[in-house]
Design a protein around this motif. Structure first.
Motif, PDB file in Angstrom:
ATOM      1  N   ALA A  86       0.808  -1.228   0.000  1.00  0.00           N
ATOM      2  CA  ALA A  86       0.000   0.000   0.000  1.00  0.00           C
ATOM      3  C   ALA A  86       0.838   1.275   0.000  1.00  0.00           C
ATOM      4  CB  ALA A  86      -0.943   0.005   1.199  1.00  0.00           C
ATOM      5  N   ASN A  87       2.081   1.199   0.460  1.00  0.00           N
ATOM      6  CA  ASN A  87       2.947   2.381   0.540  1.00  0.00           C
ATOM      7  C   ASN A  87       3.967   2.430  -0.597  1.00  0.00           C
ATOM      8  OD1 ASN A  87       1.749   3.313   2.965  1.00  0.00           O
ATOM      9  ND2 ASN A  87       2.944   1.808   4.115  1.00  0.00           N
ATOM     10  N   SER A  88       3.845   1.524  -1.536  1.00  0.00           N
ATOM     11  CA  SER A  88       4.789   1.480  -2.654  1.00  0.00           C
ATOM     12  C   SER A  88       4.630   2.691  -3.560  1.00  0.00           C
ATOM     13  CB  SER A  88       4.568   0.203  -3.467  1.00  0.00           C
ATOM     14  OG  SER A  88       5.294   0.237  -4.681  1.00  0.00           O
ATOM     15  N   GLU A  89       5.737   3.128  -4.164  1.00  0.00           N
ATOM     16  CA  GLU A  89       5.652   4.221  -5.144  1.00  0.00           C
ATOM     17  C   GLU A  89       4.965   3.742  -6.424  1.00  0.00           C
ATOM     18  OE1 GLU A  89       9.983   3.705  -7.374  1.00  0.00           O
ATOM     19  OE2 GLU A  89       9.740   5.315  -5.893  1.00  0.00           O
ATOM     20  N   LYS A  90       4.791   2.431  -6.538  1.00  0.00           N
ATOM     21  CA  LYS A  90       4.137   1.844  -7.710  1.00  0.00           C
ATOM     22  C   LYS A  90       2.658   1.544  -7.468  1.00  0.00           C
ATOM     23  CE  LYS A  90       7.319   1.026 -10.975  1.00  0.00           C
ATOM     24  NZ  LYS A  90       7.139   1.425 -12.385  1.00  0.00           N
ATOM     25  N   VAL A  91       2.151   1.838  -6.262  1.00  0.00           N
ATOM     26  CA  VAL A  91       0.799   1.403  -5.923  1.00  0.00           C
ATOM     27  C   VAL A  91      -0.265   2.084  -6.793  1.00  0.00           C
ATOM     28  CG1 VAL A  91       0.382   3.114  -4.072  1.00  0.00           C
ATOM     29  CG2 VAL A  91      -0.744   0.871  -4.000  1.00  0.00           C
ATOM     30  N   GLU A  92      -0.080   3.357  -7.116  1.00  0.00           N
ATOM     31  CA  GLU A  92      -1.070   4.035  -7.966  1.00  0.00           C
ATOM     32  C   GLU A  92      -1.087   3.427  -9.362  1.00  0.00           C
ATOM     33  OE1 GLU A  92      -1.835   8.375 -10.063  1.00  0.00           O
ATOM     34  OE2 GLU A  92      -0.951   8.354  -8.057  1.00  0.00           O
ATOM     35  N   GLU A  93       0.087   3.182  -9.915  1.00  0.00           N
ATOM     36  CA  GLU A  93       0.163   2.578 -11.242  1.00  0.00           C
ATOM     37  C   GLU A  93      -0.453   1.184 -11.236  1.00  0.00           C
ATOM     38  OE1 GLU A  93       3.473   1.403 -14.701  1.00  0.00           O
ATOM     39  OE2 GLU A  93       4.127   2.352 -12.833  1.00  0.00           O
ATOM     40  N   ALA A  94      -0.173   0.426 -10.158  1.00  0.00           N
ATOM     41  CA  ALA A  94      -0.734  -0.921 -10.043  1.00  0.00           C
ATOM     42  C   ALA A  94      -2.257  -0.870  -9.946  1.00  0.00           C
ATOM     43  CB  ALA A  94      -0.151  -1.631  -8.826  1.00  0.00           C
ATOM     44  N   ALA A  95      -2.777   0.079  -9.175  1.00  0.00           N
ATOM     45  CA  ALA A  95      -4.234   0.216  -9.031  1.00  0.00           C
ATOM     46  C   ALA A  95      -4.876   0.573 -10.370  1.00  0.00           C
ATOM     47  CB  ALA A  95      -4.555   1.283  -7.992  1.00  0.00           C
ATOM     48  N   PHE A  96      -4.205   1.444 -11.133  1.00  0.00           N
ATOM     49  CA  PHE A  96      -4.716   1.823 -12.450  1.00  0.00           C
ATOM     50  C   PHE A  96      -4.721   0.620 -13.395  1.00  0.00           C
ATOM     51  CE2 PHE A  96      -3.666   3.062 -16.838  1.00  0.00           C
ATOM     52  CZ  PHE A  96      -4.832   3.730 -17.166  1.00  0.00           C
ATOM     53  N   LEU A  97      -3.627  -0.128 -13.416  1.00  0.00           N
ATOM     54  CA  LEU A  97      -3.535  -1.276 -14.319  1.00  0.00           C
ATOM     55  C   LEU A  97      -4.484  -2.394 -13.907  1.00  0.00           C
ATOM     56  CD1 LEU A  97       0.320  -1.331 -14.940  1.00  0.00           C
ATOM     57  CD2 LEU A  97      -1.467  -0.733 -16.585  1.00  0.00           C
ATOM     58  N   ALA A  98      -4.759  -2.507 -12.611  1.00  0.00           N
ATOM     59  CA  ALA A  98      -5.765  -3.472 -12.156  1.00  0.00           C
ATOM     60  C   ALA A  98      -7.124  -3.089 -12.721  1.00  0.00           C
ATOM     61  CB  ALA A  98      -5.809  -3.509 -10.630  1.00  0.00           C
ATOM     62  N   ALA A  99      -7.481  -1.800 -12.564  1.00  0.00           N
ATOM     63  CA  ALA A  99      -8.774  -1.318 -13.074  1.00  0.00           C
ATOM     64  C   ALA A  99      -8.852  -1.464 -14.589  1.00  0.00           C
ATOM     65  CB  ALA A  99      -8.980   0.140 -12.670  1.00  0.00           C
ATOM     66  N   PRO A 143      -7.812  11.271  -7.048  1.00  0.00           N
ATOM     67  CA  PRO A 143      -8.468  12.342  -7.827  1.00  0.00           C
ATOM     68  C   PRO A 143      -7.497  13.271  -8.549  1.00  0.00           C
ATOM     69  CG  PRO A 143      -8.578  12.819  -5.478  1.00  0.00           C
ATOM     70  CD  PRO A 143      -8.060  11.423  -5.600  1.00  0.00           C
ATOM     71  N   GLU A 144      -6.220  13.239  -8.171  1.00  0.00           N
ATOM     72  CA  GLU A 144      -5.218  14.088  -8.816  1.00  0.00           C
ATOM     73  C   GLU A 144      -4.362  13.310  -9.817  1.00  0.00           C
ATOM     74  OE1 GLU A 144      -5.303  17.326  -8.201  1.00  0.00           O
ATOM     75  OE2 GLU A 144      -6.927  16.940  -6.772  1.00  0.00           O
ATOM     76  N   SER A 145      -4.705  12.075 -10.064  1.00  0.00           N
ATOM     77  CA  SER A 145      -3.898  11.229 -10.946  1.00  0.00           C
ATOM     78  C   SER A 145      -3.880  11.753 -12.372  1.00  0.00           C
ATOM     79  CB  SER A 145      -4.452   9.797 -10.937  1.00  0.00           C
ATOM     80  OG  SER A 145      -3.793   8.993 -11.893  1.00  0.00           O
ATOM     81  N   ASP A 146      -2.751  11.555 -13.057  1.00  0.00           N
ATOM     82  CA  ASP A 146      -2.675  11.939 -14.470  1.00  0.00           C
ATOM     83  C   ASP A 146      -3.420  10.931 -15.357  1.00  0.00           C
ATOM     84  OD1 ASP A 146      -0.982   9.768 -14.313  1.00  0.00           O
ATOM     85  OD2 ASP A 146       0.757  10.775 -15.192  1.00  0.00           O
ATOM     86  N   LYS A 147      -3.927   9.863 -14.730  1.00  0.00           N
ATOM     87  CA  LYS A 147      -4.711   8.861 -15.462  1.00  0.00           C
ATOM     88  C   LYS A 147      -6.216   9.133 -15.365  1.00  0.00           C
ATOM     89  CE  LYS A 147      -1.105   6.273 -16.436  1.00  0.00           C
ATOM     90  NZ  LYS A 147      -0.629   6.144 -17.832  1.00  0.00           N
ATOM     91  N   LEU A 148      -6.577  10.229 -14.720  1.00  0.00           N
ATOM     92  CA  LEU A 148      -7.984  10.513 -14.449  1.00  0.00           C
ATOM     93  C   LEU A 148      -8.807  10.651 -15.735  1.00  0.00           C
ATOM     94  CD1 LEU A 148      -9.468  10.803 -11.747  1.00  0.00           C
ATOM     95  CD2 LEU A 148      -9.407  13.267 -12.068  1.00  0.00           C
ATOM     96  N   ALA A 149      -8.282  11.375 -16.707  1.00  0.00           N
ATOM     97  CA  ALA A 149      -9.013  11.580 -17.968  1.00  0.00           C
ATOM     98  C   ALA A 149      -9.253  10.251 -18.679  1.00  0.00           C
ATOM     99  CB  ALA A 149      -8.246  12.540 -18.873  1.00  0.00           C
ATOM    100  N   GLU A 150      -8.239   9.390 -18.679  1.00  0.00           N
ATOM    101  CA  GLU A 150      -8.379   8.079 -19.316  1.00  0.00           C
ATOM    102  C   GLU A 150      -9.414   7.223 -18.580  1.00  0.00           C
ATOM    103  OE1 GLU A 150      -5.658   4.243 -20.771  1.00  0.00           O
ATOM    104  OE2 GLU A 150      -4.694   5.976 -19.837  1.00  0.00           O
ATOM    105  N   CYS A 151      -9.384   7.287 -17.246  1.00  0.00           N
ATOM    106  CA  CYS A 151     -10.356   6.528 -16.445  1.00  0.00           C
ATOM    107  C   CYS A 151     -11.780   7.000 -16.725  1.00  0.00           C
ATOM    108  CB  CYS A 151     -10.050   6.672 -14.953  1.00  0.00           C
ATOM    109  SG  CYS A 151      -8.623   5.717 -14.413  1.00  0.00           S
ATOM    110  N   ASN A 152     -11.974   8.306 -16.743  1.00  0.00           N
ATOM    111  CA  ASN A 152     -13.311   8.854 -17.019  1.00  0.00           C
ATOM    112  C   ASN A 152     -13.799   8.457 -18.405  1.00  0.00           C
ATOM    113  OD1 ASN A 152     -13.914  10.190 -14.575  1.00  0.00           O
ATOM    114  ND2 ASN A 152     -12.593  11.904 -15.122  1.00  0.00           N
TER     115      ASN A 152
END
Length: 270
Positions: free
Chosen positions: A97-110, A142-151
């Motif tokens: 949960a504290n990994s610097e890769k956790v946001e990227e992993a969460a995005f790729l999971a989704a 909510p501040e992710s640079d992947k937000l537009a792609e997710c939406n």
């Protein structure tokens, strides 16, 4: 010269294959780890995956485990095995949960779940799961640079669900044998408009409501004909307020003319 280059290339491939086969059979987990990373960085994800799969249990609890687990998860994604990549990235986000890769992993999971969403004509279980996963990511980052792609992905998936709901509702009319089928079409179109108030199928939904009520009125027993005719006229007026498609307007106008004629006859009888 070209012949020498070709021979050298073949020897290089054979050497690489030999190195990979030796690593697969080796008992040395560091050899597998180092070659796996090298192959991963070269984009040879299938081979890297095979090596990583052999050593993942050995690295649990070790400093290298986080890096290994992210790469292992990503090999499945890059091989388009989205069922497993979604599962593995979910595991990664829970374990690190504290990994610097956790946001990227969460995005790729989704996104893995998004990639599993089938065409609109099939069961949409995976589509609902994908929307849930993407929405969780949006809410958490909510501040992710992947937000537009997710939406954009959520919008696409919702459009697929809208189309699925519309096609099911329309099918009640097309395959109708008895009055209850037309009533099911009307109710289903109402549900569509309620659930998706901004749907692109609004005009079509109102048209098929009118068509269903028209068929109910024209094929109705006398004691129900007056009420169904009034409803048909009401549905026509609702449709005409937003109608844009010439072919639907023309068909609706013909139905309206016939409904008015039925109403006039009913008025004379009463």
């Amino acid at each position: 010269m070209k012949k020498l280059i070709a021979i050298f290339s073949v020897l290089l491939v054979l050497s690489s294959c030999s190195e990979f086969q030796k690593a697969l059979k080796s008992e040395d987990i560091k050899t597998k780890f180092d070659l796996g990373i090298k192959l991963y960085e070269e984009g040879k994800f299938n081979k890297a995956n095979r090596l990583f799969a052999q050593i993942v249990p050995n690295y649990r609890g070790k400093p290298q485990a986080e890096k290994l687990m992210f790469m292992y998860s990503n090999t499945f994604y890059m091989m388009r095995d989205y069922h497993i990549s979604g599962y593995q990235f979910d595991r990664f986000t829970n374990a690190y949960a504290n990994s610097e890769k956790v946001e990227e992993a969460a995005f790729l999971a989704a996104k893995s779940y998004y990639m599993l969403s089938p065409v609109h004509s099939k069961e949409q279980k995976e589509t609902y799961e994908a929307i849930d996963k993407l929405q969780l990511f949006i809410n958490k980052y909510p501040e992710s640079d992947k937000l537009a792609e997710c939406n954009a992905m959520v919008k696409e998936l919702n459009a697929k669900l809208e189309r699925k709901a519309f096609e099911i509702a329309k099918q009640y009319n097309i395959t109708a044998r008895v009055a209850i089928d037309y009533e099911a079409c009307i109710k289903s179109m109402d549900n569509l408009l309620l659930e998706y108030p901004g749907t692109a199928f609004r005009e079509d939904a109102l048209f098929w409501k009118l068509d269903s009520e028209f068929k109910l009125a024209t094929n109705s027993i006398e004691r129900k004909k007056a009420d169904r005719t009034e409803k048909g006229i009401e549905f026509y007026n609702a449709f005409k307020k937003i109608a844009q498609k010439p072919e639907l307007i023309e068909a609706a106008d013909k139905m309206y003319a016939e409904l008015i004629e039925i109403k006039s006859l009913n008025d004379i009888k009463s």
